[in-house]
Design an enzyme around this catalytic site. Structure first.
Site, PDB file in Angstrom:
ATOM      1  N   GLY A  70       0.971  24.437 -11.716  1.00 33.83           N
ATOM      2  CA  GLY A  70       1.440  23.083 -12.292  1.00 33.83           C
ATOM      3  C   GLY A  70       2.398  22.554 -11.312  1.00 33.83           C
ATOM      4  CB  THR A  71       3.695  23.539  -7.942  1.00 33.50           C
ATOM      5  OG1 THR A  71       3.981  24.617  -8.360  1.00 33.50           O
ATOM      6  CG2 THR A  71       4.572  22.876  -7.043  1.00 33.50           C
ATOM      7  CB  THR A  72       3.642  17.471  -8.801  1.00 32.97           C
ATOM      8  OG1 THR A  72       5.133  17.597  -8.970  1.00 32.97           O
ATOM      9  CG2 THR A  72       3.050  17.632  -9.977  1.00 32.97           C
ATOM     10  CB  ALA A  95      -2.905  20.615 -15.230  1.00 30.26           C
ATOM     11  CG  HIS A 130      10.303  13.549 -15.945  1.00 29.77           C
ATOM     12  ND1 HIS A 130       9.261  12.520 -15.685  1.00 29.77           N
ATOM     13  CD2 HIS A 130       9.609  14.366 -16.404  1.00 29.77           C
ATOM     14  CE1 HIS A 130       8.229  12.786 -16.200  1.00 29.77           C
ATOM     15  NE2 HIS A 130       8.323  14.011 -16.750  1.00 29.77           N
ATOM     16  CG  HIS A 131      14.861  17.114 -15.962  1.00 33.58           C
ATOM     17  ND1 HIS A 131      14.738  17.647 -14.800  1.00 33.58           N
ATOM     18  CD2 HIS A 131      13.501  17.624 -16.579  1.00 33.58           C
ATOM     19  CE1 HIS A 131      13.739  18.176 -14.447  1.00 33.58           C
ATOM     20  NE2 HIS A 131      12.869  18.030 -15.527  1.00 33.58           N
ATOM     21  CE  LYS A 134       8.539  14.797 -12.911  1.00 27.19           C
ATOM     22  NZ  LYS A 134       7.976  16.269 -12.745  1.00 27.19           N
ATOM     23  N   GLY A 140       3.921  13.538 -11.679  1.00 22.65           N
ATOM     24  CA  GLY A 140       2.441  13.815 -11.410  1.00 22.65           C
ATOM     25  C   GLY A 140       1.810  13.309 -12.466  1.00 22.65           C
ATOM     26  CB  THR A 141       2.587  13.288 -16.091  1.00 20.80           C
ATOM     27  OG1 THR A 141       2.887  14.674 -16.287  1.00 20.80           O
ATOM     28  CG2 THR A 141       2.051  12.917 -17.660  1.00 20.80           C
TER      29      THR A 141
END
Length: 233
Positions: A70-72, A95, A130-131, A134, A140-141
């Site tokens: 899940g790393t972007t 993802a 986001h926080h 980040k 990435g989403t």
């Protein structure tokens, strides 16, 4: 399963909790830079940093350990990983977001884009919040949402901030303390606005999705996505 956690930050700790609740064992916990022996793991879950992700993923594939990531921020090398995975008959899932709800949201986004494609009076944009810790901007989403719109409309790229042409999708990225992740896709015209929105209340949803994906990937070979895991195809 014996799980290697490659990246033991906030997400890694949430994944550990969920994995233990579901009866799994954590045998490796690393920030991603230490040396480790991956061979005793049944599967690896990578939530490290961009500089470590490619090494982690390729190391697992070369040692026949299935891995989800899940790393972007490393995706310029994604095609290299896909090629390696096919060559070594490995197993891999990437993802941008493992949340079950977000992956349903991705499908809604794709379907809405198809419906809006001929309604040129609407202008589409994306907002992500986001926080402040980040690392990547936009998320990435948000990029996955933009790519879904591009695939299903006449838009051809996305731009962070204000867009410079009508064929682009503007993405605004807001950083504020203690926000796990909020994403909104907006279609606005002079007469009305259509929004679809996903709001994460905590990181547990991301962690649960990652563990479910890991459970699904064991004993498989190939490159998959969360659409395969959730049978959304």
């Amino acid at each position: 399963m014996k799980i290697a956690l490659l990246g033991y930050g906030r997400m890694g700790k949430e994944i550990e909790k969920i994995a233990l609740q579901r009866g799994h064992e954590i045998i490796i916990k690393t920030s991603g830079k230490e040396e480790y022996d991956i061979n005793n793991a049944d599967i690896a879950i990578d939530f490290s940093i961009p500089d470590s992700a490619y090494k982690n993923i390729s190391n697992c594939i070369n040692n026949n350990v299935p891995i989800i990531s899940g790393t972007t921020g490393w995706l310029d090398k994604y095609n290299d990983i896909v090629e390696l995975c096919h060559k070594e008959k490995g197993a891999f899932i990437y993802a941008s977001n493992f949340s079950l709800g977000v992956n349903v949201f991705f499908e809604l986004n794709n379907q809405l884009a198809k419906m809006m494609n001929t309604l040129h009076q609407y202008d589409v944009s994306i907002e992500e919040i986001h926080h402040t810790k980040k690392l990547d901007t936009p998320s990435g989403t948000a990029i996955t949402l933009a790519e879904g719109i591009i695939e299903n409309t006449n838009k051809n790229n996305w731009e962070l901030g204000s867009k410079t042409n009508t064929d682009s999708i503007a993405i605004s990225a807001i950083r504020t303390p203690d926000v796990p992740g909020t994403h909104t896709v907006t279609y606005a015209s002079e007469v009305d606005t259509i929004d679809i929105k996903h709001t994460a209340h905590n990181r547990q949803g991301f962690a649960l999705g990652a563990v479910i994906a890991a459970e699904w990937l064991v004993n498989k070979t190939g490159v998959y996505t969360m659409r395969d895991v959730l049978n959304l195809g």
